[in-house]
Design a protein around this motif. Structure first.
Motif, PDB file in Angstrom:
ATOM      1  N   LEU A  72      14.813  -0.388  -9.568  1.00  0.00           N
ATOM      2  CA  LEU A  72      14.380  -1.678  -8.786  1.00  0.00           C
ATOM      3  C   LEU A  72      14.621  -3.063  -9.810  1.00  0.00           C
ATOM      4  CD1 LEU A  72      11.179  -0.552  -7.089  1.00  0.00           C
ATOM      5  CD2 LEU A  72      13.379  -1.178  -5.894  1.00  0.00           C
ATOM      6  N   LEU A  73      14.646  -4.121  -9.285  1.00  0.00           N
ATOM      7  CA  LEU A  73      14.850  -5.260 -10.183  1.00  0.00           C
ATOM      8  C   LEU A  73      13.609  -5.696 -10.838  1.00  0.00           C
ATOM      9  CD1 LEU A  73      16.934  -7.296 -10.769  1.00  0.00           C
ATOM     10  CD2 LEU A  73      16.172  -8.568  -8.955  1.00  0.00           C
ATOM     11  N   VAL A  74      13.594  -5.730 -12.000  1.00  0.00           N
ATOM     12  CA  VAL A  74      12.325  -6.381 -12.929  1.00  0.00           C
ATOM     13  C   VAL A  74      11.183  -5.234 -12.855  1.00  0.00           C
ATOM     14  CG1 VAL A  74      10.821  -8.359 -13.141  1.00  0.00           C
ATOM     15  CG2 VAL A  74      13.072  -8.552 -12.393  1.00  0.00           C
ATOM     16  N   PHE A  75      10.562  -4.947 -12.095  1.00  0.00           N
ATOM     17  CA  PHE A  75       9.422  -4.122 -11.986  1.00  0.00           C
ATOM     18  C   PHE A  75       9.829  -2.836 -11.647  1.00  0.00           C
ATOM     19  CE2 PHE A  75       7.920  -8.246 -11.239  1.00  0.00           C
ATOM     20  CZ  PHE A  75       7.174  -8.785 -12.271  1.00  0.00           C
ATOM     21  N   THR A  76       8.749  -1.810 -11.568  1.00  0.00           N
ATOM     22  CA  THR A  76       8.500  -0.459 -11.037  1.00  0.00           C
ATOM     23  C   THR A  76       8.184  -0.473  -9.800  1.00  0.00           C
ATOM     24  OG1 THR A  76       6.520   0.159 -12.043  1.00  0.00           O
ATOM     25  CG2 THR A  76       8.255   0.486 -13.583  1.00  0.00           C
ATOM     26  N   LEU A  77       8.051   0.485  -9.002  1.00  0.00           N
ATOM     27  CA  LEU A  77       7.786   0.662  -7.532  1.00  0.00           C
ATOM     28  C   LEU A  77       6.251   0.400  -7.833  1.00  0.00           C
ATOM     29  CD1 LEU A  77       8.539   1.223  -4.782  1.00  0.00           C
ATOM     30  CD2 LEU A  77       7.999   3.652  -5.197  1.00  0.00           C
ATOM     31  N   THR A  78       5.741   0.692  -8.713  1.00  0.00           N
ATOM     32  CA  THR A  78       4.034   0.461  -8.780  1.00  0.00           C
ATOM     33  C   THR A  78       3.875  -1.136  -8.899  1.00  0.00           C
ATOM     34  OG1 THR A  78       3.588   2.774  -9.681  1.00  0.00           O
ATOM     35  CG2 THR A  78       1.938   1.008  -9.789  1.00  0.00           C
ATOM     36  N   GLN A  81      11.190 -10.184  -1.603  1.00  0.00           N
ATOM     37  CA  GLN A  81      11.724  -9.207  -0.617  1.00  0.00           C
ATOM     38  C   GLN A  81      12.967  -9.096  -0.884  1.00  0.00           C
ATOM     39  OE1 GLN A  81      10.400  -7.242   1.649  1.00  0.00           O
ATOM     40  NE2 GLN A  81       8.252  -8.017   1.360  1.00  0.00           N
ATOM     41  N   LEU A  82      13.918  -9.975  -1.478  1.00  0.00           N
ATOM     42  CA  LEU A  82      15.155 -10.063  -1.698  1.00  0.00           C
ATOM     43  C   LEU A  82      15.468  -9.166  -3.042  1.00  0.00           C
ATOM     44  CD1 LEU A  82      18.150 -11.130  -1.149  1.00  0.00           C
ATOM     45  CD2 LEU A  82      17.223 -13.091  -2.910  1.00  0.00           C
ATOM     46  N   ALA A  83      14.367  -9.308  -3.994  1.00  0.00           N
ATOM     47  CA  ALA A  83      14.494  -8.381  -5.347  1.00  0.00           C
ATOM     48  C   ALA A  83      14.352  -6.778  -4.862  1.00  0.00           C
ATOM     49  CB  ALA A  83      13.301  -8.852  -6.279  1.00  0.00           C
ATOM     50  N   PHE A  84      13.408  -6.761  -3.707  1.00  0.00           N
ATOM     51  CA  PHE A  84      12.682  -5.437  -3.349  1.00  0.00           C
ATOM     52  C   PHE A  84      14.007  -4.717  -2.267  1.00  0.00           C
ATOM     53  CE2 PHE A  84       9.637  -2.456  -1.269  1.00  0.00           C
ATOM     54  CZ  PHE A  84       9.659  -1.865  -2.488  1.00  0.00           C
ATOM     55  N   LEU A  85      15.177  -5.234  -2.099  1.00  0.00           N
ATOM     56  CA  LEU A  85      15.832  -4.989  -0.945  1.00  0.00           C
ATOM     57  C   LEU A  85      16.488  -3.437  -1.465  1.00  0.00           C
ATOM     58  CD1 LEU A  85      18.126  -8.002   0.214  1.00  0.00           C
ATOM     59  CD2 LEU A  85      16.356  -6.559   1.625  1.00  0.00           C
ATOM     60  N   SER A  86      16.728  -3.301  -2.314  1.00  0.00           N
ATOM     61  CA  SER A  86      17.204  -2.073  -2.879  1.00  0.00           C
ATOM     62  C   SER A  86      16.388  -0.777  -2.494  1.00  0.00           C
ATOM     63  CB  SER A  86      17.661  -1.967  -4.369  1.00  0.00           C
ATOM     64  OG  SER A  86      16.490  -2.026  -5.203  1.00  0.00           O
ATOM     65  N   ALA A  87      15.168  -1.056  -2.504  1.00  0.00           N
ATOM     66  CA  ALA A  87      14.299   0.189  -1.892  1.00  0.00           C
ATOM     67  C   ALA A  87      14.081   0.230  -0.424  1.00  0.00           C
ATOM     68  CB  ALA A  87      12.778  -0.180  -2.672  1.00  0.00           C
ATOM     69  N   TYR A  88      14.187  -0.836   0.251  1.00  0.00           N
ATOM     70  CA  TYR A  88      14.047  -0.872   1.791  1.00  0.00           C
ATOM     71  C   TYR A  88      14.580  -1.809   2.380  1.00  0.00           C
ATOM     72  CZ  TYR A  88      11.488   1.377   5.736  1.00  0.00           C
ATOM     73  OH  TYR A  88      11.287   2.022   6.784  1.00  0.00           O
ATOM     74  N   PRO A  89      16.028  -1.858   2.420  1.00  0.00           N
ATOM     75  CA  PRO A  89      16.710  -3.085   2.856  1.00  0.00           C
ATOM     76  C   PRO A  89      16.335  -3.558   4.336  1.00  0.00           C
ATOM     77  CG  PRO A  89      18.306  -1.145   2.834  1.00  0.00           C
ATOM     78  CD  PRO A  89      16.834  -0.718   2.269  1.00  0.00           C
ATOM     79  N   ALA A 128       0.855  -1.152   0.086  1.00  0.00           N
ATOM     80  CA  ALA A 128       0.092   0.174   0.138  1.00  0.00           C
ATOM     81  C   ALA A 128       0.697   1.262   0.069  1.00  0.00           C
ATOM     82  CB  ALA A 128      -0.928   0.010   1.217  1.00  0.00           C
ATOM     83  N   VAL A 129       1.650   1.211   0.653  1.00  0.00           N
ATOM     84  CA  VAL A 129       2.998   2.333   0.623  1.00  0.00           C
ATOM     85  C   VAL A 129       3.524   2.579  -0.598  1.00  0.00           C
ATOM     86  CG1 VAL A 129       4.960   3.181   1.738  1.00  0.00           C
ATOM     87  CG2 VAL A 129       3.380   2.368   3.340  1.00  0.00           C
ATOM     88  N   ALA A 130       4.004   1.476  -1.193  1.00  0.00           N
ATOM     89  CA  ALA A 130       4.618   1.579  -2.487  1.00  0.00           C
ATOM     90  C   ALA A 130       3.505   2.426  -3.568  1.00  0.00           C
ATOM     91  CB  ALA A 130       4.844   0.239  -2.861  1.00  0.00           C
ATOM     92  N   LEU A 131       2.429   1.995  -3.601  1.00  0.00           N
ATOM     93  CA  LEU A 131       1.198   2.322  -4.367  1.00  0.00           C
ATOM     94  C   LEU A 131       0.754   3.855  -4.064  1.00  0.00           C
ATOM     95  CD1 LEU A 131      -1.116  -0.661  -4.652  1.00  0.00           C
ATOM     96  CD2 LEU A 131       0.410   0.108  -6.281  1.00  0.00           C
ATOM     97  N   PHE A 132       0.699   4.042  -2.993  1.00  0.00           N
ATOM     98  CA  PHE A 132       0.047   5.292  -2.529  1.00  0.00           C
ATOM     99  C   PHE A 132       1.189   6.480  -1.971  1.00  0.00           C
ATOM    100  CE2 PHE A 132      -3.312   2.327  -1.636  1.00  0.00           C
ATOM    101  CZ  PHE A 132      -4.332   2.829  -2.736  1.00  0.00           C
ATOM    102  N   ASP A 133       2.269   6.275  -1.749  1.00  0.00           N
ATOM    103  CA  ASP A 133       3.159   7.258  -1.547  1.00  0.00           C
ATOM    104  C   ASP A 133       4.597   6.996  -1.914  1.00  0.00           C
ATOM    105  OD1 ASP A 133       4.446   9.220  -0.092  1.00  0.00           O
ATOM    106  OD2 ASP A 133       4.457   8.410   1.820  1.00  0.00           O
ATOM    107  N   LYS A 134       4.621   7.620  -3.333  1.00  0.00           N
ATOM    108  CA  LYS A 134       5.679   7.235  -4.215  1.00  0.00           C
ATOM    109  C   LYS A 134       7.049   7.867  -3.621  1.00  0.00           C
ATOM    110  CE  LYS A 134       3.172   5.877  -7.754  1.00  0.00           C
ATOM    111  NZ  LYS A 134       2.694   4.261  -7.559  1.00  0.00           N
ATOM    112  N   ASP A 135       7.103   8.670  -2.809  1.00  0.00           N
ATOM    113  CA  ASP A 135       8.127   9.290  -2.359  1.00  0.00           C
ATOM    114  C   ASP A 135       8.861   8.572  -1.270  1.00  0.00           C
ATOM    115  OD1 ASP A 135       8.193  11.074  -4.066  1.00  0.00           O
ATOM    116  OD2 ASP A 135       6.913  12.661  -3.099  1.00  0.00           O
ATOM    117  N   TYR A 136       8.174   7.502  -0.464  1.00  0.00           N
ATOM    118  CA  TYR A 136       8.764   6.895   0.614  1.00  0.00           C
ATOM    119  C   TYR A 136       9.631   6.019   0.516  1.00  0.00           C
ATOM    120  CZ  TYR A 136       8.311   4.402   5.063  1.00  0.00           C
ATOM    121  OH  TYR A 136       8.486   3.837   6.324  1.00  0.00           O
ATOM    122  N   TYR A 137       9.773   5.197  -0.436  1.00  0.00           N
ATOM    123  CA  TYR A 137      11.018   4.379  -0.825  1.00  0.00           C
ATOM    124  C   TYR A 137      11.914   5.051  -1.652  1.00  0.00           C
ATOM    125  CZ  TYR A 137       7.822   0.516   0.681  1.00  0.00           C
ATOM    126  OH  TYR A 137       7.034  -0.262   1.560  1.00  0.00           O
TER     127      TYR A 137
END
Length: 153
Positions: free
Chosen positions: A68-74, A116-124, A52-61
């Motif tokens: 990011l790996l493979v996908f966008t933040l959305t 989560q491993l693929a998303f580590l660069s945004a919020y380790p 939900a934070v990734a979808l609604f608050d783009k500046d949080y991460y």
């Protein structure tokens, strides 16, 4: 410690130990599955919040220049949200002691750990905590899963 003894049938003087009380035996058998169910629901709620934070608050991460790996933040927001909802439902189903719930829980926890491993660069820091919870759930379900087949309630 001495255990209560009762005489054996057909013998004199020898005593066999009594089996543990049913309530104590039941709580020992299913305690790890209840623990895994509670941690699974908690990890699923963490994922829902993360998505939900990734979808609604783009500046949080904070995303680095490589992205990011493979996908966008959305995209990752939707993945975390959907996986989180599924994990919460399987965590609740784990309380029933169903075999399918244990299998699905292990599969979803493994997938969640990889996501989560693929998303580590945004919020380790957050990712490492959720990966640790997923590994704990996988361990509890695999090592102690067969104990729930005896009696869950």
């Amino acid at each position: 410690m001495t255990e209560p003894m009762q005489p054996r049938a057909g013998t004199t003087g020898g005593r066999a130990p009594l089996p543990p009380e049913p309530a104590v035996a039941r709580s020992r058998r299913v305690g790890w599955i209840w623990f895994a169910g509670a941690i699974t629901v908690l990890a699923g709620l963490f994922n829902v919040v993360e998505g939900a934070v990734a979808l609604f608050d783009k500046d949080y991460y904070v995303v680095g220049p490589s992205g990011l790996l493979v996908f966008t933040l959305t995209g990752w927001g939707w993945i975390h949200l959907i996986v989180g909802i599924l994990v919460v439902f399987t965590g609740i189903a784990l309380f029933t002691g169903a075999v399918w719930a244990r299998v699905v829980t292990v599969a979803l926890a493994g997938f969640n750990a990889l996501a989560q491993l693929a998303f580590l660069s945004a919020y380790p820091f957050w990712g490492v905590i959720v990966i640790a919870l997923d590994v704990l759930v996988i361990w509890a379900v695999i090592v102690h899963g067969d104990e729930a087949t005896y009696e869950i309630w």
